[in-house]
Design a protein around this motif. Structure first.
Motif, PDB file in Angstrom:
ATOM      1  N   LEU A 298       0.853  -1.180   0.000  1.00  0.00           N
ATOM      2  CA  LEU A 298       0.000   0.000   0.000  1.00  0.00           C
ATOM      3  C   LEU A 298       0.892   1.234   0.000  1.00  0.00           C
ATOM      4  O   LEU A 298       1.783   1.360   0.848  1.00  0.00           O
ATOM      5  CB  LEU A 298      -0.888   0.003   1.243  1.00  0.00           C
ATOM      6  CG  LEU A 298      -2.073  -0.959   1.257  1.00  0.00           C
ATOM      7  CD1 LEU A 298      -2.656  -1.060   2.660  1.00  0.00           C
ATOM      8  CD2 LEU A 298      -3.140  -0.506   0.273  1.00  0.00           C
ATOM      9  N   VAL A 299       0.653   2.146  -0.930  1.00  0.00           N
ATOM     10  CA  VAL A 299       1.540   3.297  -1.121  1.00  0.00           C
ATOM     11  C   VAL A 299       0.748   4.596  -1.019  1.00  0.00           C
ATOM     12  O   VAL A 299      -0.304   4.748  -1.652  1.00  0.00           O
ATOM     13  CB  VAL A 299       2.235   3.229  -2.496  1.00  0.00           C
ATOM     14  CG1 VAL A 299       3.232   4.363  -2.651  1.00  0.00           C
ATOM     15  CG2 VAL A 299       2.923   1.890  -2.688  1.00  0.00           C
ATOM     16  N   HIS A 300       1.251   5.519  -0.206  1.00  0.00           N
ATOM     17  CA  HIS A 300       0.660   6.851  -0.103  1.00  0.00           C
ATOM     18  C   HIS A 300       0.679   7.512  -1.475  1.00  0.00           C
ATOM     19  O   HIS A 300       1.741   7.669  -2.082  1.00  0.00           O
ATOM     20  CB  HIS A 300       1.461   7.688   0.903  1.00  0.00           C
ATOM     21  CG  HIS A 300       0.938   9.074   1.103  1.00  0.00           C
ATOM     22  ND1 HIS A 300      -0.202   9.348   1.824  1.00  0.00           N
ATOM     23  CD2 HIS A 300       1.410  10.280   0.680  1.00  0.00           C
ATOM     24  CE1 HIS A 300      -0.409  10.655   1.849  1.00  0.00           C
ATOM     25  NE2 HIS A 300       0.552  11.247   1.154  1.00  0.00           N
ATOM     26  N   ASP A 301      -0.491   7.905  -1.955  1.00  0.00           N
ATOM     27  CA  ASP A 301      -0.625   8.421  -3.314  1.00  0.00           C
ATOM     28  C   ASP A 301      -1.129   9.860  -3.272  1.00  0.00           C
ATOM     29  O   ASP A 301      -2.332  10.108  -3.180  1.00  0.00           O
ATOM     30  CB  ASP A 301      -1.599   7.531  -4.095  1.00  0.00           C
ATOM     31  CG  ASP A 301      -1.724   7.936  -5.553  1.00  0.00           C
ATOM     32  OD1 ASP A 301      -0.807   8.594  -6.070  1.00  0.00           O
ATOM     33  OD2 ASP A 301      -2.753   7.587  -6.180  1.00  0.00           O
ATOM     34  N   GLN A 302      -0.193  10.807  -3.327  1.00  0.00           N
ATOM     35  CA  GLN A 302      -0.556  12.223  -3.372  1.00  0.00           C
ATOM     36  C   GLN A 302      -0.807  12.585  -4.832  1.00  0.00           C
ATOM     37  O   GLN A 302       0.116  12.662  -5.648  1.00  0.00           O
ATOM     38  CB  GLN A 302       0.556  13.092  -2.782  1.00  0.00           C
ATOM     39  CG  GLN A 302       0.285  14.592  -2.825  1.00  0.00           C
ATOM     40  CD  GLN A 302      -1.068  14.979  -2.260  1.00  0.00           C
ATOM     41  OE1 GLN A 302      -2.003  15.281  -3.016  1.00  0.00           O
ATOM     42  NE2 GLN A 302      -1.175  14.956  -0.937  1.00  0.00           N
ATOM     43  N   ARG A 303      -2.079  12.815  -5.149  1.00  0.00           N
ATOM     44  CA  ARG A 303      -2.473  13.004  -6.541  1.00  0.00           C
ATOM     45  C   ARG A 303      -2.483  14.472  -6.966  1.00  0.00           C
ATOM     46  O   ARG A 303      -2.616  14.768  -8.163  1.00  0.00           O
ATOM     47  CB  ARG A 303      -3.868  12.400  -6.753  1.00  0.00           C
ATOM     48  CG  ARG A 303      -3.891  10.898  -6.468  1.00  0.00           C
ATOM     49  CD  ARG A 303      -5.305  10.335  -6.397  1.00  0.00           C
ATOM     50  NE  ARG A 303      -5.291   8.900  -6.121  1.00  0.00           N
ATOM     51  CZ  ARG A 303      -6.379   8.167  -5.907  1.00  0.00           C
ATOM     52  NH1 ARG A 303      -7.574   8.739  -5.932  1.00  0.00           N
ATOM     53  NH2 ARG A 303      -6.272   6.869  -5.661  1.00  0.00           N
ATOM     54  N   ASP A 304      -2.372  15.376  -6.014  1.00  0.00           N
ATOM     55  CA  ASP A 304      -2.446  16.805  -6.318  1.00  0.00           C
ATOM     56  C   ASP A 304      -1.033  17.351  -6.538  1.00  0.00           C
ATOM     57  O   ASP A 304      -0.206  17.359  -5.623  1.00  0.00           O
ATOM     58  CB  ASP A 304      -3.131  17.550  -5.171  1.00  0.00           C
ATOM     59  CG  ASP A 304      -3.549  18.956  -5.563  1.00  0.00           C
ATOM     60  OD1 ASP A 304      -2.758  19.657  -6.229  1.00  0.00           O
ATOM     61  OD2 ASP A 304      -4.662  19.375  -5.178  1.00  0.00           O
ATOM     62  N   ALA A 305      -0.773  17.838  -7.745  1.00  0.00           N
ATOM     63  CA  ALA A 305       0.568  18.316  -8.089  1.00  0.00           C
ATOM     64  C   ALA A 305       0.972  19.553  -7.300  1.00  0.00           C
ATOM     65  O   ALA A 305       2.162  19.898  -7.249  1.00  0.00           O
ATOM     66  CB  ALA A 305       0.635  18.616  -9.587  1.00  0.00           C
ATOM     67  N   ALA A 306       0.022  20.217  -6.644  1.00  0.00           N
ATOM     68  CA  ALA A 306       0.356  21.391  -5.851  1.00  0.00           C
ATOM     69  C   ALA A 306       1.046  21.024  -4.546  1.00  0.00           C
ATOM     70  O   ALA A 306       1.730  21.861  -3.953  1.00  0.00           O
ATOM     71  CB  ALA A 306      -0.911  22.198  -5.555  1.00  0.00           C
ATOM     72  N   HIS A 307       0.863  19.796  -4.097  1.00  0.00           N
ATOM     73  CA  HIS A 307       1.438  19.377  -2.815  1.00  0.00           C
ATOM     74  C   HIS A 307       2.875  18.892  -3.029  1.00  0.00           C
ATOM     75  O   HIS A 307       3.149  18.157  -3.978  1.00  0.00           O
ATOM     76  CB  HIS A 307       0.595  18.249  -2.207  1.00  0.00           C
ATOM     77  CG  HIS A 307       0.862  18.006  -0.745  1.00  0.00           C
ATOM     78  ND1 HIS A 307       2.062  17.542  -0.272  1.00  0.00           N
ATOM     79  CD2 HIS A 307       0.063  18.164   0.338  1.00  0.00           C
ATOM     80  CE1 HIS A 307       2.000  17.427   1.047  1.00  0.00           C
ATOM     81  NE2 HIS A 307       0.794  17.798   1.447  1.00  0.00           N
TER      82      HIS A 307
END
Length: 344
Positions: A224-233
């Motif tokens: 399970l992988v943390h998936d930050q989908r917002d390119a602003a972060h």
């Protein structure tokens, strides 16, 4: 090789250990902050207690407050504390070659001698837990925390370059030195090195990159992988780096790892800056998963992913925002003690 092996978090558990928040960073600066901390730690303890016994280590100065917040079914052990992150200050439980439970007592130095941390009491908590648990202690000269490792139970361990090889933790330690010690203590025959942790966790009040808010094994071969989908972060490129590292990795069996994205919350910032809120920071316990919730639209999708990845377990969500505001999550404040295994 010592015959020691750290089982997966999905293995049967005898109990879960926690520490009650005490004066200092975790309690906060005001009476309301302190009540919020006590309420949140207690909510996690009560959620866990539906699935496994809970033992709470409590500073002698806080016993009255602990008794006020905790149900009678939660055992209390008194010992001086600096803080309340049991995953890091407590021991890591493993099985010996006969399947008996043993405990690894790492060196704890305040997450790399952070200038805001105090650890004169916390450095002794692992020994307290070992004694109360009645298990054999295995000492280690490596500075390490439970939040800095995740295992599949078959000899694979996830770590980050910024923790075990932190010059304020283990100056001069090479990868091979870390790997040798992980092999000796938790039976890691294969180490997967991830480049770093999340952005906020790498700032002043972070751990410098614990893996338990980045990636975990729900089962062998799956991550399970943390998936930050917002390119602003700023964690958007971090997620990409982690995915790339895992694409190039194999487990202890030599098999490729299948990645399962666990969405980051849609919330990007709080009053302190970019959040490191992560659904990866859950606890697996007998028959259940104690999951982080953030009052965020992604809470629903994340819970669905956890139900799929841990079939047959009830997913129970607890609001983890007060924990992350203090530097961690549900996994960070808990430490599971596995059941013995006959004839391992």
């Amino acid at each position: 090789m010592t015959g020691l092996l750290m089982p997966s978090e999905t293995a049967p558990q005898d109990r879960v250990w926690m520490a009650f928040p005490t004066a200092g960073y975790s309690l906060g600066e005001t009476a309301d902050d302190a009540e919020e901390a006590r309420a949140t730690w207690s909510a996690v303890a009560h959620a866990v207690s539906d699935f496994a016994p809970v033992t709470m280590v409590v500073d002698p100065e806080d016993v009255r407050d602990a008794r006020r917040w905790l149900s009678v079914g939660i055992e209390v052990v008194e010992a001086p504390l600096n803080d309340a992150w049991m995953r890091d200050i407590g021991p890591t439980f493993v099985h010996d070659e006969h399947g008996a439970v043993t405990a690894v007592d790492w060196v704890f130095n305040g997450w790399g001698q952070q200038d805001w941390a105090r650890w004169d009491h916390d450095a002794r908590i692992a020994a307290v837990v070992v004694r109360e648990a009645g298990v054999v202690r295995v000492g280690s000269s490596m500075v390490n925390e439970g939040g800095g490792i995740h295992v599949d139970g078959l000899g694979t361990v996830l770590v980050t370059e910024t923790v075990q090889r932190d010059p304020q933790r283990n100056p001069g330690w090479s990868r091979s030195a870390v790997e040798d010690e992980l092999a000796r203590t938790i039976g890691a025959t294969h180490v997967v090195w991830l480049p770093r942790g999340l952005t906020r966790d790498s700032e002043r009040y972070g751990t410098r990159g614990h893996v338990d808010i980045v990636a975990t094994f729900p089962s062998p071969g799956r991550v399970l992988v943390h998936d930050q989908r917002d390119a602003a972060h700023p964690d958007h490129p971090v997620s990409a780096e982690i995915r790339t590292a895992l694409e190039e990795a194999v487990d202890a069996r030599g098999l490729a790892l299948e990645q399962v994205p666990l969405p980051a919350p849609q919330t990007l910032r709080d009053d302190e800056g970019w959040v490191d809120w992560s659904y990866v920071n859950h606890l697996v316990v007998n028959g259940g998963v104690i999951a982080c919730a953030f009052g965020d639209p992604q809470d629903v999708e994340a819970a669905a992913v956890l139900r799929d990845e841990y079939p047959g377990r009830e997913v129970v969500a607890v609001d983890a925002r007060p924990l992350f505001a203090r530097g961690g999550g549900i996994h960070c404040i808990t430490q599971q003690q596995p059941a013995a295994v006959a004839g391992r």
